[in-house]
Design a protein around this motif. Sequence first.
Motif, PDB file in Angstrom:
ATOM      1  N   PRO A 149       0.824  -1.214   0.000  1.00 60.35           N
ATOM      2  CA  PRO A 149       0.000   0.000   0.000  1.00 60.35           C
ATOM      3  C   PRO A 149       0.860   1.267   0.000  1.00 60.35           C
ATOM      4  CG  PRO A 149      -0.724  -1.544   1.681  1.00 60.35           C
ATOM      5  CD  PRO A 149       0.592  -2.039   1.183  1.00 60.35           C
ATOM      6  N   LEU A 150       0.290   2.322  -0.540  1.00 51.97           N
ATOM      7  CA  LEU A 150       0.928   3.639  -0.516  1.00 51.97           C
ATOM      8  C   LEU A 150       0.353   4.417   0.655  1.00 51.97           C
ATOM      9  CD1 LEU A 150       2.574   5.997  -1.788  1.00 51.97           C
ATOM     10  CD2 LEU A 150       0.556   6.492  -3.170  1.00 51.97           C
ATOM     11  N   MET A 151       1.205   4.823   1.581  1.00 46.70           N
ATOM     12  CA  MET A 151       0.777   5.623   2.723  1.00 46.70           C
ATOM     13  C   MET A 151       1.157   7.071   2.478  1.00 46.70           C
ATOM     14  SD  MET A 151      -0.480   3.065   4.272  1.00 46.70           S
ATOM     15  CE  MET A 151      -1.078   3.924   5.734  1.00 46.70           C
ATOM     16  N   THR A 152       0.211   7.983   2.692  1.00 46.29           N
ATOM     17  CA  THR A 152       0.449   9.395   2.451  1.00 46.29           C
ATOM     18  C   THR A 152      -0.148  10.217   3.586  1.00 46.29           C
ATOM     19  OG1 THR A 152      -0.046  11.258   0.966  1.00 46.29           O
ATOM     20  CG2 THR A 152      -1.641   9.454   1.016  1.00 46.29           C
ATOM     21  N   ASP A 153       0.428  11.381   3.836  1.00 48.25           N
ATOM     22  CA  ASP A 153      -0.120  12.256   4.865  1.00 48.25           C
ATOM     23  C   ASP A 153      -1.221  13.162   4.318  1.00 48.25           C
ATOM     24  OD1 ASP A 153       1.396  13.948   3.303  1.00 48.25           O
ATOM     25  OD2 ASP A 153       2.746  14.588   4.902  1.00 48.25           O
ATOM     26  N   LEU A 154      -1.572  12.996   3.045  1.00 47.96           N
ATOM     27  CA  LEU A 154      -2.659  13.771   2.461  1.00 47.96           C
ATOM     28  C   LEU A 154      -4.000  13.327   3.037  1.00 47.96           C
ATOM     29  CD1 LEU A 154      -1.734  13.789  -1.353  1.00 47.96           C
ATOM     30  CD2 LEU A 154      -1.558  15.711   0.251  1.00 47.96           C
ATOM     31  N   PRO A 155      -4.925  14.254   3.276  1.00 47.15           N
ATOM     32  CA  PRO A 155      -6.293  13.856   3.637  1.00 47.15           C
ATOM     33  C   PRO A 155      -6.882  12.990   2.523  1.00 47.15           C
ATOM     34  CG  PRO A 155      -5.948  16.209   3.982  1.00 47.15           C
ATOM     35  CD  PRO A 155      -4.755  15.717   3.225  1.00 47.15           C
ATOM     36  N   SER A 156      -7.843  12.161   2.854  1.00 46.76           N
ATOM     37  CA  SER A 156      -8.347  11.189   1.900  1.00 46.76           C
ATOM     38  C   SER A 156      -8.905  11.817   0.623  1.00 46.76           C
ATOM     39  CB  SER A 156      -9.428  10.321   2.562  1.00 46.76           C
ATOM     40  OG  SER A 156     -10.478  11.122   3.077  1.00 46.76           O
ATOM     41  N   ALA A 180     -17.347   9.977  -3.477  1.00 47.40           N
ATOM     42  CA  ALA A 180     -17.866   9.720  -2.129  1.00 47.40           C
ATOM     43  C   ALA A 180     -17.247   8.452  -1.542  1.00 47.40           C
ATOM     44  CB  ALA A 180     -19.392   9.598  -2.170  1.00 47.40           C
ATOM     45  N   ALA A 181     -17.059   7.447  -2.396  1.00 46.06           N
ATOM     46  CA  ALA A 181     -16.475   6.184  -1.937  1.00 46.06           C
ATOM     47  C   ALA A 181     -14.959   6.183  -2.041  1.00 46.06           C
ATOM     48  CB  ALA A 181     -17.049   5.024  -2.746  1.00 46.06           C
ATOM     49  N   LEU A 182     -14.387   7.256  -2.586  1.00 49.72           N
ATOM     50  CA  LEU A 182     -12.938   7.399  -2.733  1.00 49.72           C
ATOM     51  C   LEU A 182     -12.338   6.235  -3.534  1.00 49.72           C
ATOM     52  CD1 LEU A 182     -12.072   8.497   0.933  1.00 49.72           C
ATOM     53  CD2 LEU A 182     -12.291   9.978  -1.080  1.00 49.72           C
ATOM     54  N   ARG A 183     -12.934   5.943  -4.672  1.00 48.09           N
ATOM     55  CA  ARG A 183     -12.456   4.851  -5.508  1.00 48.09           C
ATOM     56  C   ARG A 183     -12.727   5.171  -6.977  1.00 48.09           C
ATOM     57  NH1 ARG A 183     -15.017   0.690  -7.332  1.00 48.09           N
ATOM     58  NH2 ARG A 183     -13.725  -0.807  -6.203  1.00 48.09           N
ATOM     59  N   PHE A 184     -11.893   4.595  -7.858  1.00 51.86           N
ATOM     60  CA  PHE A 184     -12.172   4.684  -9.289  1.00 51.86           C
ATOM     61  C   PHE A 184     -11.590   3.476 -10.001  1.00 51.86           C
ATOM     62  CE2 PHE A 184      -8.128   7.043  -8.931  1.00 51.86           C
ATOM     63  CZ  PHE A 184      -7.372   6.513  -9.973  1.00 51.86           C
ATOM     64  N   GLU A 185     -12.139   3.198 -11.168  1.00 50.32           N
ATOM     65  CA  GLU A 185     -11.669   2.110 -12.007  1.00 50.32           C
ATOM     66  C   GLU A 185     -11.225   2.681 -13.342  1.00 50.32           C
ATOM     67  OE1 GLU A 185     -14.482  -1.158 -12.141  1.00 50.32           O
ATOM     68  OE2 GLU A 185     -15.085  -0.764 -10.061  1.00 50.32           O
ATOM     69  N   VAL A 203      -8.981   4.595  -1.927  1.00 51.77           N
ATOM     70  CA  VAL A 203      -8.340   5.403  -0.887  1.00 51.77           C
ATOM     71  C   VAL A 203      -9.075   5.183   0.437  1.00 51.77           C
ATOM     72  CG1 VAL A 203      -7.735   7.734  -0.141  1.00 51.77           C
ATOM     73  CG2 VAL A 203      -7.623   7.129  -2.578  1.00 51.77           C
ATOM     74  N   THR A 204      -8.306   4.926   1.491  1.00 48.00           N
ATOM     75  CA  THR A 204      -8.886   4.687   2.817  1.00 48.00           C
ATOM     76  C   THR A 204      -8.344   5.714   3.796  1.00 48.00           C
ATOM     77  OG1 THR A 204      -8.941   2.302   2.347  1.00 48.00           O
ATOM     78  CG2 THR A 204      -9.217   2.997   4.643  1.00 48.00           C
ATOM     79  N   PRO A 205      -9.234   6.470   4.485  1.00 44.45           N
ATOM     80  CA  PRO A 205      -8.763   7.447   5.474  1.00 44.45           C
ATOM     81  C   PRO A 205      -8.004   6.762   6.611  1.00 44.45           C
ATOM     82  CG  PRO A 205     -11.086   7.800   4.915  1.00 44.45           C
ATOM     83  CD  PRO A 205     -10.699   6.470   4.337  1.00 44.45           C
ATOM     84  N   GLN A 206      -6.947   7.430   7.065  1.00 46.15           N
ATOM     85  CA  GLN A 206      -6.160   6.966   8.201  1.00 46.15           C
ATOM     86  C   GLN A 206      -6.068   8.097   9.226  1.00 46.15           C
ATOM     87  OE1 GLN A 206      -4.436   3.575   8.068  1.00 46.15           O
ATOM     88  NE2 GLN A 206      -6.173   3.544   6.648  1.00 46.15           N
TER      89      GLN A 206
END
Length: 241
Positions: A149-156, A180-185, A203-206
Motif C-alpha cells: 500500500p501507498l501511505m500518504t499524509d494527504l487527507p483522503s 464519495a467512496a474514494l475509488r475509481f476504475e 483510498v482509505t482514510p487513516q
Amino acid sequence: MKHAGKIAFIVAILGAAGVALMLFGARFGLWDPITGFGLYRNYFNSLGMGVAGVGLVALVIHVIRKETSKAALGAIALAFGGACLTPMIANTLNPPKRAAPIHNISTDTANPPAFLVLDETRPGARNPLKYGGPELAETQAKAYPDIGPLMTDLPSEDAFQRALTVAAQMGWEIVASDAAALRFEATARTPVFYFADDVVIVVTPQADGSRVDMRSVSRVGRSDRGVNAARIRTFQQQFGA
C-alpha cells in the motif's frame, strides 16, 4: 544485380512498415493486441533475418563493383535487419529472468480492491477479475516483495484527487469514479501492442493521512511479464513526486 541496393532499401522500408504494424496495429484498430503480439513472436526474427540477408548481399555486390552510393543502401538494409535481431541475440547471450506466471497484482493481497463496474464482459478479456486468493498472494509476495500500500499524509479527499491526476498523467482511461467512496476504475494500455490492463484504486482514510491501494489486472496472458507490478511502482512514484 545492378539494382540490388535499391531492392534492399525497398525491402528495408517494407520491413519497417511490417514492424510498425506488428507493434502498433492494435492502437489503430487493425486487430486485437494479442494478434499483433502473435505476429511479432512468429515473424519478427524471420523478418529481421530476411532484411539483413538481402542487405548483406546488396552490400557485397556493390562493394565489389565499387558502387559506393548503392552499397550504402545495402548497408542501411543490413543495419535495420541487424537492429531487428538485437533482442533475439541479447536474450540468447543473456537470457532474461522469467517473470512469475501471474497477471493480477494487488497492493493488498489480504483484502484486494474489488472491481464494481468493470466486469467479465470487458472487450478481449480472457482473464477473470476475481482475485486468486492465498496462492496468488504467496506467489506475488515471492516475485514482488516490494509491492504494498501507498501511505500518504494527504487527507483522503486530496489523496483521491491526486490519484486521479496521476492516472490521467499515465494515460489511463477512467471508466468509473466515485468521489464519495474514494475509488475509481480505469483501463491502462501498454505502449507496444496496446494490451489493455484494468486498474482499481481505493483510498482509505487513516488517522494521520490516507492509504492508497491499487490492483492491476491483465486481460490476456498467464504472465504479465512484470507489467502490472511496474505500473503500480510507477503510479506510487508519480503520486509522491
